[in-house]
Design a protein around this motif. Structure first.
Motif, PDB file in Angstrom:
ATOM      1  N   LEU A   1       0.825  -1.208   0.000  1.00 35.71           N
ATOM      2  CA  LEU A   1       0.000   0.000   0.000  1.00 35.71           C
ATOM      3  C   LEU A   1       0.863   1.264   0.000  1.00 35.71           C
ATOM      4  CD1 LEU A   1      -2.779  -1.118   2.486  1.00 35.71           C
ATOM      5  CD2 LEU A   1      -3.054  -0.679   0.042  1.00 35.71           C
ATOM      6  N   LEU A   2       1.957   1.241   0.752  1.00 31.34           N
ATOM      7  CA  LEU A   2       2.853   2.405   0.766  1.00 31.34           C
ATOM      8  C   LEU A   2       3.506   2.623  -0.596  1.00 31.34           C
ATOM      9  CD1 LEU A   2       4.572   2.066   4.254  1.00 31.34           C
ATOM     10  CD2 LEU A   2       2.861   3.747   3.549  1.00 31.34           C
ATOM     11  N   GLU A   3       3.897   1.536  -1.253  1.00 36.01           N
ATOM     12  CA  GLU A   3       4.481   1.658  -2.587  1.00 36.01           C
ATOM     13  C   GLU A   3       3.458   2.212  -3.578  1.00 36.01           C
ATOM     14  OE1 GLU A   3       6.050  -2.246  -3.301  1.00 36.01           O
ATOM     15  OE2 GLU A   3       7.779  -1.890  -2.015  1.00 36.01           O
ATOM     16  N   ALA A   4       2.205   1.761  -3.461  1.00 35.93           N
ATOM     17  CA  ALA A   4       1.141   2.278  -4.335  1.00 35.93           C
ATOM     18  C   ALA A   4       0.896   3.761  -4.074  1.00 35.93           C
ATOM     19  CB  ALA A   4      -0.146   1.487  -4.112  1.00 35.93           C
ATOM     20  N   ALA A   5       0.929   4.176  -2.810  1.00 32.72           N
ATOM     21  CA  ALA A   5       0.753   5.589  -2.466  1.00 32.72           C
ATOM     22  C   ALA A   5       1.888   6.426  -3.036  1.00 32.72           C
ATOM     23  CB  ALA A   5       0.664   5.763  -0.953  1.00 32.72           C
ATOM     24  N   LYS A   6       3.099   5.892  -2.987  1.00 37.63           N
ATOM     25  CA  LYS A   6       4.265   6.607  -3.521  1.00 37.63           C
ATOM     26  C   LYS A   6       4.125   6.783  -5.031  1.00 37.63           C
ATOM     27  CE  LYS A   6       8.546   8.014  -2.640  1.00 37.63           C
ATOM     28  NZ  LYS A   6       8.896   8.980  -1.625  1.00 37.63           N
ATOM     29  N   LYS A   7       3.697   5.713  -5.740  1.00 36.09           N
ATOM     30  CA  LYS A   7       3.522   5.783  -7.193  1.00 36.09           C
ATOM     31  C   LYS A   7       2.393   6.740  -7.578  1.00 36.09           C
ATOM     32  CE  LYS A   7       5.339   1.231  -8.175  1.00 36.09           C
ATOM     33  NZ  LYS A   7       5.030  -0.153  -8.570  1.00 36.09           N
TER      34      LYS A   7
ATOM     35  N   GLU B   1       5.277  12.624   4.069  1.00 40.43           N
ATOM     36  CA  GLU B   1       6.677  12.418   4.429  1.00 40.43           C
ATOM     37  C   GLU B   1       6.846  11.318   5.469  1.00 40.43           C
ATOM     38  OE1 GLU B   1       8.693  16.033   5.514  1.00 40.43           O
ATOM     39  OE2 GLU B   1       7.403  17.191   4.172  1.00 40.43           O
ATOM     40  N   TYR B   2       5.783  11.077   6.254  1.00 43.84           N
ATOM     41  CA  TYR B   2       5.883  10.172   7.391  1.00 43.84           C
ATOM     42  C   TYR B   2       4.824   9.086   7.340  1.00 43.84           C
ATOM     43  CZ  TYR B   2       8.479  14.140   9.167  1.00 43.84           C
ATOM     44  OH  TYR B   2       9.373  15.156   9.303  1.00 43.84           O
ATOM     45  N   VAL B   3       5.161   7.945   7.946  1.00 46.65           N
ATOM     46  CA  VAL B   3       4.212   6.858   8.155  1.00 46.65           C
ATOM     47  C   VAL B   3       4.100   6.675   9.664  1.00 46.65           C
ATOM     48  CG1 VAL B   3       3.757   4.417   7.784  1.00 46.65           C
ATOM     49  CG2 VAL B   3       4.873   5.747   6.004  1.00 46.65           C
ATOM     50  N   LEU B   4       2.879   6.639  10.163  1.00 39.28           N
ATOM     51  CA  LEU B   4       2.622   6.492  11.598  1.00 39.28           C
ATOM     52  C   LEU B   4       1.988   5.135  11.844  1.00 39.28           C
ATOM     53  CD1 LEU B   4       2.280   7.683  14.501  1.00 39.28           C
ATOM     54  CD2 LEU B   4       0.058   8.551  13.719  1.00 39.28           C
ATOM     55  N   PHE B   5       2.576   4.337  12.743  1.00 37.65           N
ATOM     56  CA  PHE B   5       1.948   3.088  13.134  1.00 37.65           C
ATOM     57  C   PHE B   5       2.345   2.684  14.535  1.00 37.65           C
ATOM     58  CE2 PHE B   5       5.884   1.032  12.168  1.00 37.65           C
ATOM     59  CZ  PHE B   5       6.248   1.324  10.864  1.00 37.65           C
ATOM     60  N   ASP B   6       1.619   1.709  15.070  1.00 33.91           N
ATOM     61  CA  ASP B   6       1.848   1.283  16.451  1.00 33.91           C
ATOM     62  C   ASP B   6       2.931   0.196  16.516  1.00 33.91           C
ATOM     63  OD1 ASP B   6       0.586  -1.011  15.588  1.00 33.91           O
ATOM     64  OD2 ASP B   6      -1.170  -0.767  16.849  1.00 33.91           O
TER      65      ASP B   6
ATOM     66  N   TYR C   1       9.937   6.957   2.964  1.00 34.46           N
ATOM     67  CA  TYR C   1       9.195   7.627   4.036  1.00 34.46           C
ATOM     68  C   TYR C   1       9.941   7.515   5.361  1.00 34.46           C
ATOM     69  CZ  TYR C   1       5.188   7.356   0.857  1.00 34.46           C
ATOM     70  OH  TYR C   1       4.344   7.472  -0.218  1.00 34.46           O
ATOM     71  N   ASP C   2       9.777   8.516   6.209  1.00 34.84           N
ATOM     72  CA  ASP C   2      10.231   8.416   7.587  1.00 34.84           C
ATOM     73  C   ASP C   2       9.134   7.735   8.389  1.00 34.84           C
ATOM     74  OD1 ASP C   2      12.754   9.618   7.336  1.00 34.84           O
ATOM     75  OD2 ASP C   2      11.862  11.606   7.402  1.00 34.84           O
ATOM     76  N   VAL C   3       9.498   7.226   9.563  1.00 40.88           N
ATOM     77  CA  VAL C   3       8.555   6.456  10.378  1.00 40.88           C
ATOM     78  C   VAL C   3       8.393   7.093  11.742  1.00 40.88           C
ATOM     79  CG1 VAL C   3       8.119   4.225  11.468  1.00 40.88           C
ATOM     80  CG2 VAL C   3       9.189   4.311   9.222  1.00 40.88           C
ATOM     81  N   ILE C   4       7.151   7.176  12.198  1.00 42.50           N
ATOM     82  CA  ILE C   4       6.833   7.555  13.567  1.00 42.50           C
ATOM     83  C   ILE C   4       6.054   6.386  14.142  1.00 42.50           C
ATOM     84  CG2 ILE C   4       5.580   9.129  15.085  1.00 42.50           C
ATOM     85  CD1 ILE C   4       5.862  11.247  12.859  1.00 42.50           C
ATOM     86  N   GLY C   5       6.540   5.814  15.224  1.00 43.77           N
ATOM     87  CA  GLY C   5       5.835   4.676  15.795  1.00 43.77           C
ATOM     88  C   GLY C   5       6.398   4.271  17.136  1.00 43.77           C
ATOM     89  N   MET C   6       5.632   3.487  17.841  1.00 40.87           N
ATOM     90  CA  MET C   6       6.062   2.965  19.126  1.00 40.87           C
ATOM     91  C   MET C   6       6.885   1.699  18.876  1.00 40.87           C
ATOM     92  SD  MET C   6       3.792   1.706  22.355  1.00 40.87           S
ATOM     93  CE  MET C   6       3.439   3.345  22.950  1.00 40.87           C
ATOM     94  N   VAL C   7       8.015   1.583  19.550  1.00 42.07           N
ATOM     95  CA  VAL C   7       8.868   0.409  19.426  1.00 42.07           C
ATOM     96  C   VAL C   7       8.752  -0.407  20.700  1.00 42.07           C
ATOM     97  CG1 VAL C   7      11.234  -0.377  19.095  1.00 42.07           C
ATOM     98  CG2 VAL C   7      10.442   1.668  17.924  1.00 42.07           C
TER      99      VAL C   7
END
Length: 62
Positions: free
Chosen positions: A11-17, A23-28, A45-51
C-alpha cells in the motif's frame, strides 16, 4: 492472502507511485520491527511509531 506487513508495504508503494503527498508513516508497535522500519525507509518515508521494549531487539536508525 498477504501477510499484514507485506500488505502495508504494498500500500505504501502504491501511495508513492500515486504521488500522494506525505513524508511520514505512523503506526503502532505491531508494525515496529527493524525489518519493517528499514523497508518503509527504503520506500522513501520516515517512520513515527512505538517500538516494543525487548532485550532481544536492538535498533539504530539515522
Amino acid at each position: 492472502m498477504e501477510k499484514g506487513t507485506s500488505a502495508m508495504l504494498s500500500l505504501l508503494e502504491a501511495a508513492k507511485k500515486a504521488v500522494i503527498p506525505t513524508e511520514y508513516v505512523l503506526f503502532d508497535s505491531w508494525f515496529s520491527s527493524p525489518g519493517t522500519l528499514h523497508a518503509v525507509k527504503e520506500i522513501g518515508y520516515d517512520v513515527i511509531g512505538m517500538v516494543k521494549k525487548t532485550p532481544k531487539m536492538f535498533l539504530w536508525i539515522n
